[in-house]
Design a protein around this motif. Sequence first.
Motif, short mmCIF file in Angstrom:
data_model
loop_
_atom_site.label_atom_id
_atom_site.label_comp_id
_atom_site.label_asym_id
_atom_site.label_seq_id
_atom_site.Cartn_x
_atom_site.Cartn_y
_atom_site.Cartn_z
N SER A 13 39.99 35.77 54.16
CA SER A 13 39.60 35.51 52.76
C SER A 13 38.45 34.51 52.66
O SER A 13 37.85 34.36 51.60
CB SER A 13 40.80 34.99 51.97
OG SER A 13 41.04 33.61 52.27
N GLY A 14 38.18 33.81 53.77
CA GLY A 14 37.13 32.80 53.76
C GLY A 14 37.54 31.49 53.14
O GLY A 14 36.68 30.65 52.82
N VAL A 50 54.05 33.07 59.59
CA VAL A 50 52.90 32.26 59.17
C VAL A 50 51.63 32.72 59.88
O VAL A 50 50.53 32.60 59.34
CB VAL A 50 53.19 30.76 59.42
CG1 VAL A 50 51.94 29.91 59.18
CG2 VAL A 50 54.32 30.29 58.52
N THR A 51 51.76 33.24 61.11
CA THR A 51 50.57 33.70 61.83
C THR A 51 49.82 34.75 61.02
O THR A 51 48.61 34.63 60.80
CB THR A 51 50.95 34.26 63.21
OG1 THR A 51 51.65 33.26 63.96
CG2 THR A 51 49.70 34.69 63.98
N ALA A 52 50.51 35.78 60.59
CA ALA A 52 49.87 36.84 59.81
C ALA A 52 49.33 36.31 58.50
O ALA A 52 48.24 36.71 58.05
CB ALA A 52 50.85 37.98 59.56
N ALA A 53 50.06 35.38 57.87
CA ALA A 53 49.58 34.81 56.61
C ALA A 53 48.28 34.04 56.82
O ALA A 53 47.35 34.12 56.01
CB ALA A 53 50.65 33.88 56.02
N MET A 54 48.19 33.31 57.93
CA MET A 54 46.97 32.56 58.22
C MET A 54 45.81 33.49 58.55
O MET A 54 44.66 33.21 58.19
CB MET A 54 47.21 31.56 59.35
CG MET A 54 48.06 30.37 58.95
SD MET A 54 47.37 29.42 57.57
CE MET A 54 45.79 28.90 58.26
N VAL A 55 46.08 34.59 59.22
CA VAL A 55 45.02 35.57 59.47
C VAL A 55 44.44 36.04 58.14
O VAL A 55 43.20 36.13 57.98
CB VAL A 55 45.55 36.76 60.30
CG1 VAL A 55 44.55 37.92 60.28
CG2 VAL A 55 45.84 36.32 61.73
N GLY A 109 26.86 27.19 59.74
CA GLY A 109 26.13 28.42 59.97
C GLY A 109 26.72 29.29 61.06
O GLY A 109 26.00 30.03 61.74
N VAL A 110 28.03 29.22 61.22
CA VAL A 110 28.72 29.98 62.27
C VAL A 110 29.41 31.19 61.64
O VAL A 110 30.04 31.09 60.59
CB VAL A 110 29.75 29.09 62.98
CG1 VAL A 110 30.60 29.91 63.96
CG2 VAL A 110 29.06 27.95 63.72
N GLN A 111 29.29 32.32 62.30
CA GLN A 111 29.97 33.54 61.86
C GLN A 111 31.39 33.55 62.42
O GLN A 111 31.59 33.29 63.61
CB GLN A 111 29.21 34.77 62.36
CG GLN A 111 29.89 36.10 62.08
CD GLN A 111 29.07 37.28 62.58
OE1 GLN A 111 27.93 37.48 62.18
NE2 GLN A 111 29.66 38.08 63.46
N VAL A 112 32.38 33.86 61.59
CA VAL A 112 33.78 33.87 62.01
C VAL A 112 34.32 35.29 61.98
O VAL A 112 34.18 36.00 60.99
CB VAL A 112 34.64 32.98 61.09
CG1 VAL A 112 36.11 33.02 61.52
CG2 VAL A 112 34.14 31.54 61.09
N ALA A 163 35.55 26.98 55.92
CA ALA A 163 34.70 25.99 55.23
C ALA A 163 33.76 25.30 56.20
O ALA A 163 32.57 25.11 55.91
CB ALA A 163 35.58 24.96 54.52
N PHE A 164 34.29 24.93 57.37
CA PHE A 164 33.45 24.26 58.37
C PHE A 164 32.39 25.21 58.91
O PHE A 164 31.25 24.81 59.15
CB PHE A 164 34.32 23.73 59.52
CG PHE A 164 35.23 22.60 59.16
CD1 PHE A 164 35.21 22.02 57.90
CD2 PHE A 164 36.13 22.09 60.09
CE1 PHE A 164 36.06 20.97 57.57
CE2 PHE A 164 36.97 21.04 59.77
CZ PHE A 164 36.94 20.48 58.51
#
Length: 352
Positions: free
Chosen positions: A93-94, A83-88, A106-109, A100-101
């Motif tokens: 994918s945004g 699941v870790t890799a899937a969540m990455v 206005g935060v870069q992820v 969303a938050f």
Amino acid sequence: MTTLEALAATIIPVDAALEPTLRTLLDGKAKPPGSLGRIEDLAVRIALIQNRPDPRIARTDLYVFAGDHGLTQEGVSAYPSSVTAAMVGLFLSGRSSVSAFAKASGVQVRVVDAGVDADLPDHPDLITAKIRRGTRNAALEPALTPDEVRAALLGGADIAWAAAADGADVIALGEMGIGNTSSAALIMHRLAPAPLDACVGLGTGHDADGLARKQAGIARAAQRSDAVQPLDVLAQFGGCEIAMMAGAVLGAASMRRVALVDGFISTAAALAAVRLVPAALDYCVFAHGSAERGHPAMLQALGARPLLDLALRLGEGTGAVLAAPLLAAAANLLTEVAALADVLAGDATSPG
């Protein structure tokens, strides 16, 4: 920076002698003294971190540090490590909650592969800094070697330095790693310190039977080693992502940047950083109080009070990005609000 010792030497406490001047500036603004409560305290903290009376918070960067944990072999998680890799992939994918938050704030992820047990495809928002493909099973042997811990700490500091050099004013910490609440609980147990039972919560998705398995697996790890020194604790029980977040706290502090700490697991990383270099605490702002069981006591051990209390327990940096606008607002209080004296004199066109 080539050594942890050299990094530690660059971190100095903030100059508390500046606080009375900052409080006087705030009290002189066009508002009743103290009327903005903890936002005024936050403004002072940011100004002390930046060592200037006109602090600037124009950009917050969130780094989601990802890693897997061998301790999952003991049944401490309701989900498989895959699941870790899937969540990455979801972060990149945004389409995740933190994405969303962050868009709203206005935060870069960016995502950091600190130790995911998978080969991740290249992506512009992925930083590949893999220490190893998941940690070893801490119930059977040390999770990391001392060299791996140091590499993770220095790697996290490198990420913070690069962010600061690129213009980030705030370096926010998030994480993703199946099993990492167990690692964080062990770190809290030894470094807060606190009784082990008080450190272990439900994590993600556990029922009563799952919690019992988690508690048993964590207890086996705790019984295997009596480590209490921070580097040794990180080696025995830590995760690649947790050690790298601790390094990012140290790197942010060395550059006089705010380290915006998310929830339970990010706070465990901050705890390790502060136990390594106590002055690093001056540069930490704690975003929110997690609903994870051990978080209030861990914050208390650090003498920290979080900005928000929203019963969050997702991780990912969700609380950090929700808190980010408060930091910008606090800095603007010192730089954008007119002085009361100017208002009374009929000249409030420029900040005072």
